[in-house]
Scaffold this active site. Sequence first.
Site, PDB file in Angstrom:
ATOM      1  N   CYS A 197      35.059  74.840  47.017  1.00  0.00           N
ATOM      2  CA  CYS A 197      35.715  73.627  46.643  1.00  0.00           C
ATOM      3  C   CYS A 197      36.924  73.628  47.739  1.00  0.00           C
ATOM      4  O   CYS A 197      37.126  74.393  48.796  1.00  0.00           O
ATOM      5  CB  CYS A 197      36.713  73.904  45.430  1.00  0.00           C
ATOM      6  SG  CYS A 197      37.693  75.246  45.317  1.00  0.00           S
ATOM      7  N   CYS A 200      39.218  76.495  48.543  1.00  0.00           N
ATOM      8  CA  CYS A 200      38.838  77.642  49.471  1.00  0.00           C
ATOM      9  C   CYS A 200      39.025  77.029  50.819  1.00  0.00           C
ATOM     10  O   CYS A 200      39.310  78.167  51.802  1.00  0.00           O
ATOM     11  CB  CYS A 200      37.317  77.562  49.318  1.00  0.00           C
ATOM     12  SG  CYS A 200      36.520  78.058  47.565  1.00  0.00           S
ATOM     13  N   ASP A 681      34.523  45.069  78.223  1.00  0.00           N
ATOM     14  CA  ASP A 681      34.499  44.788  79.896  1.00  0.00           C
ATOM     15  C   ASP A 681      33.043  44.095  80.144  1.00  0.00           C
ATOM     16  O   ASP A 681      32.152  43.900  79.168  1.00  0.00           O
ATOM     17  CB  ASP A 681      34.228  46.393  80.284  1.00  0.00           C
ATOM     18  CG  ASP A 681      33.983  46.367  81.702  1.00  0.00           C
ATOM     19  OD1 ASP A 681      34.873  45.713  82.604  1.00  0.00           O
ATOM     20  OD2 ASP A 681      33.173  46.861  82.075  1.00  0.00           O
ATOM     21  N   ASP A 885      32.339  50.892  79.923  1.00  0.00           N
ATOM     22  CA  ASP A 885      31.121  51.734  80.487  1.00  0.00           C
ATOM     23  C   ASP A 885      31.665  52.827  81.664  1.00  0.00           C
ATOM     24  O   ASP A 885      30.912  53.534  82.007  1.00  0.00           O
ATOM     25  CB  ASP A 885      29.984  51.092  80.636  1.00  0.00           C
ATOM     26  CG  ASP A 885      29.898  50.434  81.833  1.00  0.00           C
ATOM     27  OD1 ASP A 885      30.967  49.568  82.095  1.00  0.00           O
ATOM     28  OD2 ASP A 885      29.033  50.407  82.594  1.00  0.00           O
ATOM     29  N   ASP A 889      37.566  52.227  82.931  1.00  0.00           N
ATOM     30  CA  ASP A 889      37.640  51.660  81.580  1.00  0.00           C
ATOM     31  C   ASP A 889      38.512  52.963  80.737  1.00  0.00           C
ATOM     32  O   ASP A 889      38.902  52.570  79.576  1.00  0.00           O
ATOM     33  CB  ASP A 889      36.505  51.231  80.998  1.00  0.00           C
ATOM     34  CG  ASP A 889      35.927  50.218  81.518  1.00  0.00           C
ATOM     35  OD1 ASP A 889      36.728  49.156  81.983  1.00  0.00           O
ATOM     36  OD2 ASP A 889      34.666  49.976  81.538  1.00  0.00           O
TER      37      ASP A 889
END
Length: 994
Positions: A197, A200, A681, A885, A889
Amino acid sequence: MVGNTGDAPSDCSRGNSGTPCGQHTQSARDKYEYRLKALGCICRALLALGQESCCVQIPPLAPRPSTGRIRSGPRASATSCASADPCCAPNLSACASNAKPRSGSGKGCFTTAKTASCADVCCDEKPPEETAASSCADACCDNSKSSTGCVHACCSQKKGTQPKKTAIEVDAARNVDLEMRLSGKEHVIFSILGMTCTGCETKVSRTLAKLPAVTNLKSSLILSRAEFDLDVGTTSAVEVMKHLERTTEFKCERVTNQDSSLDLICHGDPINIVKGDWPNGVTEVEMVDGKTIRVAFDAKIIGARDLFEKGWPNHMPLPPLRADLTIEVGAKHVRHVGYMTLLSIVLTIPVLVLSWAPLPDKERKAITFGSVSLAFATIIQFVVAGPFYPKALKALIFSRVIEMDLLIILSTSAAYVFSVVAFGHLVAHKPLSTGEFFETSTLLVTLIMVGRFVAVLARQKAVESISIRSLQSSTATIVDQDVEKKIDARLLQYGDVFRVSPDSKIPTDGTVISGCSEIDESMLTGESQLIEKFKGSSVVAGSINGSGLLTVRLTRIPGDNTISTIAGMVDEAKLSKPKIQEIADQVATYFVPVIIFITICVFCIWIAIGIAVQNKSGSEATIQAITYGIIVLIVSCPCAIGLAVPMVIVVATGIAAEKGVIFKSPNAIEVAHKTTHVVFDKTGTLTQGKLTIAREEYLVTSLSTKALLLGLIETIKHPVSVAVATHLKTEGVAATGVSNIKSVIGRGVEGTFAGRILRAGNSRWLNLSDDPLVQSVLSQGYTAFCFTVDGSLAGVFGLEDSLREDAFSTISKLQQNGISVHILSGDDDGAVRAVASHLNIPITNVRSRCTPAAKQTYIKNLLATTYPRSPGKTANKPVVMFCGDGTNDAIALAQATIGVHINEGTDVAQSAADVVLLRPRLSGILTAIVVSRKSIHRIAFNFGWSFVYNMFAILLGAGAFVHARIPPEYAGLGELVSVLPVIAAGILLRWAKI
């Protein structure tokens, strides 16, 4: 030659006794001056740590107690000398030597700047004046000398001075392991057995966070894992593991990086292998169990198969292939909980029969039946429920956490102790009015165990269903001198060539060197269409070959291939916690103390009601109050609150990965559905990035112009440069060597040739936007790429690119959902406007000729504005998603709320992104948004269910409803009822329409 090794004579004819002459010594000092400055004095560092150096002999240290993880093998100590003026003194010489380096290790000797050489100084009574940086290579590193010390080297009587030997005493308290002390930080991953749980997980986190050597801690309840950075100069991973097991009662197993480790089975004592000499390239050997060792190695120095076949004289076989360790440990925990649940059921059934069945002579045999029930209830209480006691108490003492296990032991212990007391009264022939009820404590424990078993089983199935590593093939067929050999995939190494048969799984990443076929990569990318592969094509691990036969050269070993990389990113997202999880953790932290307080109130109220209203005796009222208190303790359950977020996050990240979307950050899942702006882009994102030359103009048509341009841009990876370079090569142009090539991000590239300055890039950077020839290219909507020599235009290229197939449909869908779409590009205005017009993007949302800084500024401005999502509602803070990409960027990816990197980009961009699209399809953005929205809806349901259940269950258990209550023996069903809907909500996400 400086620093001769072995018995080889000096190459310098002017040297003396194997040492170099002054000219060669000075040359070596000048050559390595800056390196020596960086390295500093190794002898001084060794002595400061109480270690052996050529300036002092350190007595052999008493062996340290074995920790089960030994970082290095034995080292034979060499006898050293102490000069009159050791390197520990200011401004004097320093030298260092290895007593017995491992195979492949070098021998060397270094000093700090402005120190004299050992040969000249370290044994003289009067050192000369400070000189430039020097080395003791001319003396103390000469292996031709005796192994007894530096008597014939750094302590030789070069100037006729008798050396004075002194002993330098080192404080024994400072005898620390040099490798441990200087090895820095180490990333450690523990797989933890027994987490059930959120309490823990909190206990594990607090226990580890208290250790000063632990930093960057992350944990996951669903994965049963904790990972952190460890300062191994302070403590070891084994010591941390032992501390965690001692203070939490959990069992831990360390997860190693599979790309550089191999498990082997020893026929003898594994400790002999651990302490013995290791092959070159092996970095660590540790024991896994009584028969197995784990060998960590550098795969670029020694391959896994070479290590397996030739590493040690006695052959050691591979153990059976293990599954993903997270899944394996989880399965072990499921089995353990299952066995304990089965034991509890078997022992509870007789107790229930003796208590509820209409047996003959039941009253006369009450003591006999009670004795049997007591025996079975005791076994259940101390064997099945026994582990709850140390866990709860240690959590309270060491971690200051009041967790669910404390509620269990309080309620079951109360029922058990009360029943024992009642049975004692029965034996004494003074029975209590309620009698004993061992069935209550036994059934409570059994139902709690059934609930936990179902919960851990469901969690395990959820984790297994989204395991990426299960795609890894277990075998491979390698080709060596045209001979095929089937091997374990764990033994693949760099340089291997393997063959892929039709309809078989590709074992690891590689490049096709012969053959052609069609590959199914849908298990990684979600793309169902078969992809043609031929000579030169790349193939990825886990994909399935079609009808052709492929011969592939390995490029990435199994532990470092695409599957491992994707799985690592997915695991990282699962280990990280979104902000909403912090709220759940806070609620769960206060939940148990509040329940205990409510229980005390319920107990007191029912005693008062029993005496004042129901006119019961004090003992009867107390017994009634105890039963209500037990019910409240049991039916309340914080587990549902703790699982509300991680259960959904784990399943959502796995589903997204199957569809080609990797969430590197869980916060991206939390906020993606709120996206208000998507910024793209252009080149390589909206377009395919495969530029073609549509127009080519040269002011001076000559082969030398083309050769210079090709030489300038040949090594540049920008899509425009790649397209032009490819075009020139197809024309048969041979590149001319260009020097001082420098890439200018967002502008172009520059270099020099024969004193002339060469530049190639966009027209704004080269101040050619007004040139008639450039204007003619731009007016046609092409991307202009210009080449200048000493500032004069030499050539212009017009490039065009095609849009991605799903660009229009993706942007239309985003706009239909009320999301504003923008384009930021470094390309020319005409090309950017043409793309925007085709995709129906408003011209006000389009910016061309953008530098990386301009993209960052634009996104900052978007984030600074408010965005009304619907009329009449308060404006919300905008959420900006940027999709790119390229390297340029990276700044915009980091600035945006969510950075999305589309595949085929660079590693720099990937590291800055929050989401990675595995396949170059823009529809992945829609997938990310939908997964986020459905995940948040399920998290909201989980929170709502947890609140409603606990409120209703506590009121019902406390007796707030006059004509309805929960019998104490059935209160254990509460955990099952509360947790199952939460787990189901997460698992059903797999079948949601995404």
